[in-house]
Write a protein that holds these residues in place. Structure first.
Motif, PDB file in Angstrom:
ATOM      1  N   MET A 241       0.836  -1.205   0.000  1.00 38.06           N
ATOM      2  CA  MET A 241       0.000   0.000   0.000  1.00 38.06           C
ATOM      3  C   MET A 241       0.871   1.255   0.000  1.00 38.06           C
ATOM      4  SD  MET A 241      -3.386  -0.018   0.065  1.00 38.06           S
ATOM      5  CE  MET A 241      -4.797   1.068   0.338  1.00 38.06           C
ATOM      6  N   LEU A 244       1.551   2.272  -3.506  1.00 39.29           N
ATOM      7  CA  LEU A 244       0.361   2.909  -4.084  1.00 39.29           C
ATOM      8  C   LEU A 244       0.253   4.354  -3.631  1.00 39.29           C
ATOM      9  CD1 LEU A 244      -2.396   2.967  -5.493  1.00 39.29           C
ATOM     10  CD2 LEU A 244      -3.372   1.886  -3.454  1.00 39.29           C
ATOM     11  N   THR A 271     -10.208  -5.112  -5.572  1.00 42.11           N
ATOM     12  CA  THR A 271      -9.078  -4.762  -4.707  1.00 42.11           C
ATOM     13  C   THR A 271      -9.444  -5.051  -3.249  1.00 42.11           C
ATOM     14  OG1 THR A 271      -9.867  -2.460  -4.618  1.00 42.11           O
ATOM     15  CG2 THR A 271      -8.135  -2.973  -6.216  1.00 42.11           C
ATOM     16  N   ILE A 312      -5.170  -2.624  -3.133  1.00 40.65           N
ATOM     17  CA  ILE A 312      -4.295  -3.735  -3.455  1.00 40.65           C
ATOM     18  C   ILE A 312      -5.090  -4.763  -4.262  1.00 40.65           C
ATOM     19  CG2 ILE A 312      -2.909  -5.605  -2.505  1.00 40.65           C
ATOM     20  CD1 ILE A 312      -1.704  -2.841  -2.123  1.00 40.65           C
ATOM     21  N   PHE A 331      -0.995  -3.279  -7.001  1.00 42.36           N
ATOM     22  CA  PHE A 331      -1.988  -2.264  -6.663  1.00 42.36           C
ATOM     23  C   PHE A 331      -2.603  -1.719  -7.946  1.00 42.36           C
ATOM     24  CE2 PHE A 331       1.913   0.405  -6.827  1.00 42.36           C
ATOM     25  CZ  PHE A 331       1.532   1.366  -7.760  1.00 42.36           C
TER      26      PHE A 331
END
Length: 369
Positions: A241, A244, A271, A312, A331
């Motif tokens: 994460m 991302l 996700t 994700i 991601f």
């Protein structure tokens, strides 16, 4: 014309006299030299080197001479005609060059003067923004992926963890293609491009996929049945994460300047975990929150603007695309390009984006940040 004989009449062939031939040449040269235009030279050539010119007529009389005199007369007339033709050619070249120079001078264009330029088109603001956003990712080494707008149900829903009875299918107001049993639809998102990329390109994968999407939305100031999305996908080992968040922060700062982002928990079937991404209002920077004296129309005095969704990649999506979720993670994110243009430029009505008015494109591009 008399035939050849030994007792010829000198008066009959007076034109072949050396003095007469020299006179013809002198008259021809004077006329040629006196020609000041190509039209005058053409007339002089007709008068002194044409089929009825004095030298041409003299040449016809050579046959009236006795055989022993023909050779000398022929050489004399031939040389005279050659001099005239050479003079014509030289004068022709000089006049042509002079007339060309005069034409160039008369038609000269002063490049320092202002000129009228015909109306030019302009790139659509959505096209311009897509190009700018793509440049951000290409600079990071990502690839641009594209796919069909008429999509299969499997790519648009099933591979993205939206089963036939999944409630999210009803949320997207899908435009199906007749007959419904064919399983064909106008894609509701650009996520099918990500599925195709995972199947065709393999991993590691870093792509961004812009394009048109279609939904049965109302046609009003904030909704269009045809709009644009830009989605990104990364699949590699050790993706988290944090990667991302860093990617979206970099994109936001490139697009809007020094702004902050935040993530709010959300749900997307493809996700897990998922989040909504908000931008700090780049107009009031949050100063309008709880401040009725300084209201902000852009964020409605909330301080944040909803930008897009992210998360994700769900392991089920990786499995559907033949990628081992125990080895790879990834991601994905997506945002509406049309609304991003509205955020950057303050355009009040999405319907202006599809009217095809060149004045709108020019005004938006001129006011873009």
């Amino acid at each position: 014309m008399s035939g050849p004989n030994d007792n010829f009449d000198p008066k009959q062939v007076a034109a072949l006299d050396p003095a007469a031939v020299d006179g013809f040449v002198a008259d021809a040269l004077a006329a040629i030299e006196g020609a000041t235009t190509t039209a005058e030279l053409k007339q002089a050539r007709h008068d002194h080197a044409g089929d009825v010119s004095p030298l041409a007529l003299a040449n016809r009389e050579i046959g009236a001479l006795p055989p022993q005199a023909r050779k000398e007369a022929g050489q004399r007339v031939g040389q005279a005609r050659g001099r005239v033709n050479q003079a014509v050619a030289a004068r022709q070249a000089a006049l042509a060059e002079g007339e060309l120079n005069a034409a160039l001078a008369a038609e000269r264009v002063d490049m320092t003067l202002p000129v009228y330029v015909g109306p030019q088109g302009a790139l659509h603001p959505v096209t311009t923004l897509i190009d700018e956003m793509i440049d951000v990712f290409v600079a990071m080494g990502w690839e641009v992926a594209d796919g069909p707008q008429l999509e299969s149900e499997w790519y648009n829903f099933d591979a993205l963890n939206l089963a036939p009875d999944h409630p999210a299918r009803a949320m997207q107001d899908t435009l199906w293609i007749d007959p419904p049993t064919a399983g064909k639809l106008l894609r509701t998102q650009t996520s099918p491009v990500q599925v195709r990329a995972m199947l065709e390109r393999g991993v590691p994968l870093y792509i961004v996929s812009p394009g048109k999407v279609f939904r049965a939305d109302e046609y009003d100031a904030t909704h269009l049945p045809v709009f644009h999305q830009l989605e990104g996908l990364v699949v590699d080992k050790g993706i988290s994460m944090a990667d991302l968040r860093g990617t979206l922060d970099h994109l936001a700062k490139t697009m809007f300047g020094d702004v902050r982002t935040r993530m709010r928990p959300h749900y997307f079937p493809f996700t897990e975990p998922s989040a909504e991404v908000d931008l700090e209002c780049f107009v009031c920077h949050g100063e309008s929150v709880g401040n009725p004296d300084r209201p902000c129309r852009t964020c409605r005095s909330e301080g944040w603007i909803e930008w897009g969704g992210c998360g994700i990649v769900n392991p089920r999506v990786l499995t559907a695309c033949g990628i081992d979720p125990e080895v790879y993670s990834g991601f994905a994110f997506g945002m509406g390009v049309d609304r991003t243009v509205m955020f950057r430029t303050g355009a009040p009505d999405l319907r202006d984006f599809v009217e095809g008015d060149i004045r709108f494109s020019r005004s938006i591009l001129g006011g873009a940040r």
